[in-house]
Design a protein around this motif. Structure first.
Motif, PDB file in Angstrom:
ATOM      1  N   MET A   1       5.372  -8.487 -13.783  1.00 24.45           N
ATOM      2  CA  MET A   1       6.329  -8.370 -12.697  1.00 24.45           C
ATOM      3  C   MET A   1       5.596  -7.942 -11.423  1.00 24.45           C
ATOM      4  O   MET A   1       4.985  -6.883 -11.399  1.00 24.45           O
ATOM      5  N   SER A   2       5.651  -8.791 -10.414  1.00 24.56           N
ATOM      6  CA  SER A   2       4.911  -8.464  -9.187  1.00 24.56           C
ATOM      7  C   SER A   2       5.764  -7.569  -8.290  1.00 24.56           C
ATOM      8  O   SER A   2       6.966  -7.417  -8.495  1.00 24.56           O
ATOM      9  N   ARG A   3       5.129  -7.007  -7.264  1.00 22.17           N
ATOM     10  CA  ARG A   3       5.859  -6.162  -6.296  1.00 22.17           C
ATOM     11  C   ARG A   3       7.023  -6.951  -5.681  1.00 22.17           C
ATOM     12  O   ARG A   3       8.131  -6.450  -5.550  1.00 22.17           O
ATOM     13  N   GLU A   4       6.752  -8.244  -5.331  1.00 18.12           N
ATOM     14  CA  GLU A   4       7.792  -9.067  -4.707  1.00 18.12           C
ATOM     15  C   GLU A   4       8.973  -9.253  -5.658  1.00 18.12           C
ATOM     16  O   GLU A   4      10.133  -9.168  -5.258  1.00 18.12           O
ATOM     17  N   GLU A   5       8.661  -9.478  -6.943  1.00 19.16           N
ATOM     18  CA  GLU A   5       9.749  -9.656  -7.923  1.00 19.16           C
ATOM     19  C   GLU A   5      10.575  -8.372  -8.067  1.00 19.16           C
ATOM     20  O   GLU A   5      11.804  -8.423  -8.126  1.00 19.16           O
ATOM     21  N   VAL A   6       9.883  -7.246  -8.124  1.00 16.42           N
ATOM     22  CA  VAL A   6      10.591  -5.965  -8.263  1.00 16.42           C
ATOM     23  C   VAL A   6      11.515  -5.753  -7.065  1.00 16.42           C
ATOM     24  O   VAL A   6      12.710  -5.450  -7.230  1.00 16.42           O
ATOM     25  N   ASN A  24      10.317   4.965 -10.428  1.00 17.84           N
ATOM     26  CA  ASN A  24       9.177   4.287  -9.802  1.00 17.84           C
ATOM     27  C   ASN A  24       8.835   3.152 -10.745  1.00 17.84           C
ATOM     28  O   ASN A  24       8.381   3.396 -11.866  1.00 17.84           O
ATOM     29  N   PHE A  25       9.112   1.941 -10.309  1.00 11.45           N
ATOM     30  CA  PHE A  25       9.000   0.802 -11.216  1.00 11.45           C
ATOM     31  C   PHE A  25       7.599   0.185 -11.163  1.00 11.45           C
ATOM     32  O   PHE A  25       7.041  -0.018 -10.081  1.00 11.45           O
ATOM     33  N   LEU A  26       7.095  -0.135 -12.339  1.00 11.71           N
ATOM     34  CA  LEU A  26       5.771  -0.749 -12.430  1.00 11.71           C
ATOM     35  C   LEU A  26       5.823  -2.144 -11.816  1.00 11.71           C
ATOM     36  O   LEU A  26       6.730  -2.931 -12.112  1.00 11.71           O
ATOM     37  N   CYS A  27       4.845  -2.447 -10.990  1.00 10.02           N
ATOM     38  CA  CYS A  27       4.840  -3.785 -10.407  1.00 10.02           C
ATOM     39  C   CYS A  27       3.427  -4.351 -10.437  1.00 10.02           C
ATOM     40  O   CYS A  27       2.887  -4.719  -9.408  1.00 10.02           O
ATOM     41  N   ASP A  28       2.851  -4.363 -11.606  1.00  8.90           N
ATOM     42  CA  ASP A  28       1.519  -4.928 -11.764  1.00  8.90           C
ATOM     43  C   ASP A  28       1.411  -5.521 -13.164  1.00  8.90           C
ATOM     44  O   ASP A  28       1.404  -4.786 -14.162  1.00  8.90           O
ATOM     45  N   ASP A  29       1.331  -6.850 -13.201  1.00  7.78           N
ATOM     46  CA  ASP A  29       1.339  -7.526 -14.513  1.00  7.78           C
ATOM     47  C   ASP A  29       0.186  -7.112 -15.411  1.00  7.78           C
ATOM     48  O   ASP A  29       0.356  -6.990 -16.620  1.00  7.78           O
ATOM     49  N   SER A  30      -0.979  -6.865 -14.810  1.00  8.58           N
ATOM     50  CA  SER A  30      -2.107  -6.543 -15.696  1.00  8.58           C
ATOM     51  C   SER A  30      -1.922  -5.162 -16.329  1.00  8.58           C
ATOM     52  O   SER A  30      -2.261  -4.959 -17.499  1.00  8.58           O
ATOM     53  N   VAL A  31      -1.346  -4.209 -15.582  1.00  7.15           N
ATOM     54  CA  VAL A  31      -1.084  -2.879 -16.164  1.00  7.15           C
ATOM     55  C   VAL A  31      -0.034  -3.026 -17.280  1.00  7.15           C
ATOM     56  O   VAL A  31      -0.175  -2.445 -18.367  1.00  7.15           O
ATOM     57  N   ILE A  32       0.995  -3.817 -17.008  1.00  6.30           N
ATOM     58  CA  ILE A  32       2.064  -4.018 -18.004  1.00  6.30           C
ATOM     59  C   ILE A  32       1.468  -4.618 -19.284  1.00  6.30           C
ATOM     60  O   ILE A  32       1.714  -4.133 -20.402  1.00  6.30           O
ATOM     61  N   VAL A 184      -6.298   5.167 -16.044  1.00  4.99           N
ATOM     62  CA  VAL A 184      -5.598   5.772 -14.898  1.00  4.99           C
ATOM     63  C   VAL A 184      -4.887   4.655 -14.134  1.00  4.99           C
ATOM     64  O   VAL A 184      -5.373   3.524 -14.073  1.00  4.99           O
ATOM     65  N   VAL A 185      -3.698   4.954 -13.615  1.00  2.58           N
ATOM     66  CA  VAL A 185      -2.949   3.947 -12.854  1.00  2.58           C
ATOM     67  C   VAL A 185      -2.666   4.501 -11.455  1.00  2.58           C
ATOM     68  O   VAL A 185      -2.016   5.544 -11.312  1.00  2.58           O
ATOM     69  N   ASP A 186      -3.141   3.776 -10.473  1.00  2.19           N
ATOM     70  CA  ASP A 186      -2.979   4.204  -9.083  1.00  2.19           C
ATOM     71  C   ASP A 186      -1.514   4.093  -8.653  1.00  2.19           C
ATOM     72  O   ASP A 186      -0.783   3.227  -9.136  1.00  2.19           O
ATOM     73  N   SER A 187      -1.101   4.968  -7.740  1.00  2.00           N
ATOM     74  CA  SER A 187       0.316   4.976  -7.322  1.00  2.00           C
ATOM     75  C   SER A 187       0.738   3.652  -6.673  1.00  2.00           C
ATOM     76  O   SER A 187       1.913   3.307  -6.644  1.00  2.00           O
ATOM     77  N   SER A 188      -0.238   2.885  -6.161  1.00  2.00           N
ATOM     78  CA  SER A 188       0.110   1.613  -5.512  1.00  2.00           C
ATOM     79  C   SER A 188       0.621   0.570  -6.519  1.00  2.00           C
ATOM     80  O   SER A 188       1.113  -0.479  -6.130  1.00  2.00           O
ATOM     81  N   ARG A 189       0.510   0.864  -7.826  1.00  2.00           N
ATOM     82  CA  ARG A 189       0.980  -0.094  -8.861  1.00  2.00           C
ATOM     83  C   ARG A 189       2.463   0.083  -9.165  1.00  2.00           C
ATOM     84  O   ARG A 189       2.978  -0.469 -10.146  1.00  2.00           O
TER      85      ARG A 189
END
Ligand code: SAM
Length: 280
Positions: A1-6, A24-32, A184-189
């Motif tokens: 799920m990308s930032r745009e999709e979220v 705070n919703f995850l918006c990074d497919d690779s982290v997911i 670790v997951v950066d807040s920008s994700r």
């Protein structure tokens, strides 16, 4: 799920993220994908997710179920009615996952009618300790927990004896399993971005966790209630409420521990032995 999709899902469904629920919703497919991969969740297992939000992890799990034509049972517990009904209305999700609208902390244990194998949660940080405690008590049969927590909080989860951070949470997590920081997951994700950096941790069950119970947890909490005092002094009030079958000094002697030991020097395994000697 990308930032745009979220952002598009949030806008088109008028679901403004609510900070009181730690949204705070995850918006990074690779982290997911990485979280799902390390979670251990596999076809035909039973999975519990706390706080699915708009379904970043849930959708991936459902897809795995669909693609493998498997019978994975997925239970997702969401406190926010808007998000729960959004997920329940989503065919792809509702076909493969049972979405329960409830505060997980109030969820009766027997509402989930099967034994849970894997637990996943991007934990709402404001209730981290209570959620981990309930997960360990209610699902001791689970094989692994994969949790996203605040990076700063990891020190409390994985603290070793005789350190400042060592306390009931670290004892309990260690009693359940092997604790490991995965990445670790950066807040920008996330959208919106939280104020802190996060990390994904796993707790892999390693011992027979039948000992883990609300009574055992109360015992450990009481032991840490007066950190500067000896274990004996910290537990006096607890013993007045719950009489042990042998004295603490005898139990300490059997474990070759000093009678004046403080709780912070007692290891997670020693807490289990002590509780068993005193009450079983
Ligand atoms: N899993 C989603 C993701 O990764 O994008 C959302 C994670 S967000 C950090 C935390 C989620 O937990 C939110 O959807 C929030 O509404 C939900 N939540 C907060 N407190 C809860 C509780 N006590 N019981 C169940 N869900 C809760």
């Amino acid at each position: 799920m990308s930032r745009e999709e979220v952002i598009s899902i949030i806008k088109s469904n008028s679901i403004l993220p609510d900070s009181k629920f730690g949204q705070n919703f995850l918006c990074d497919d690779s982290v997911i994908e990485d979280i799902i991969e390390i979670s251990g969740a596999c076809p035909n297992s039973n999975v519990l997710e706390i706080g699915p939000g708009i379904g970043a992890l849930t959708r991936q799990l459902c897809l795995m179920n669909k693609n493998n034509n498997s019978d994975m049972r997925i239970y997702s517990v969401e406190i926010d009615k808007r998000l729960a009904s959004f997920l329940q209305d989503d065919e792809e999700i509702s076909q493969y996952s049972k979405v329960i609208c409830s505060d997980f902390l109030k969820l009766p244990q027997d509402l989930i009618d099967c034994s849970i194998d894997y637990i996943l949660s991007n934990i709402p940080y404001y209730v981290m300790t209570s959620i981990i405690k309930k997960l360990i008590i209610d699902y001791p049969e689970s094989k692994q927990m994969t949790l996203m927590i605040e990076d700063d909080a990891f020190a409390r989860v994985d603290a070793k004896p005789s350190t400042k951070q060592y306390g009931p949470l670290s004892v309990f997590c260690s009693n359940y399993g092997i604790v490991r920081k995965e990445f670790v997951v950066d807040s920008s994700r996330f959208y919106p971005a939280p104020h802190t950096t996060s990390c994904v941790i796993t707790l892999k069950k390693r011992i027979d966790s039948r000992i883990i119970s609300p009574d055992y947890y109360d015992f450990v909490e009481a032991a840490f209630s007066k950190r500067r005092k000896t274990l004996q002094n910290s537990l006096n009030e607890y013993f007045a409420r719950k009489t042990p079958s042998v004295s603490l000094s005898d139990a300490l002697l059997a474990l070759e521990l000093d009678g004046r030991v403080r709780s912070e020097a007692v290891s997670p395994e020693q807490f289990v032995f002590l509780f068993c000697m005193l009450y079983q």
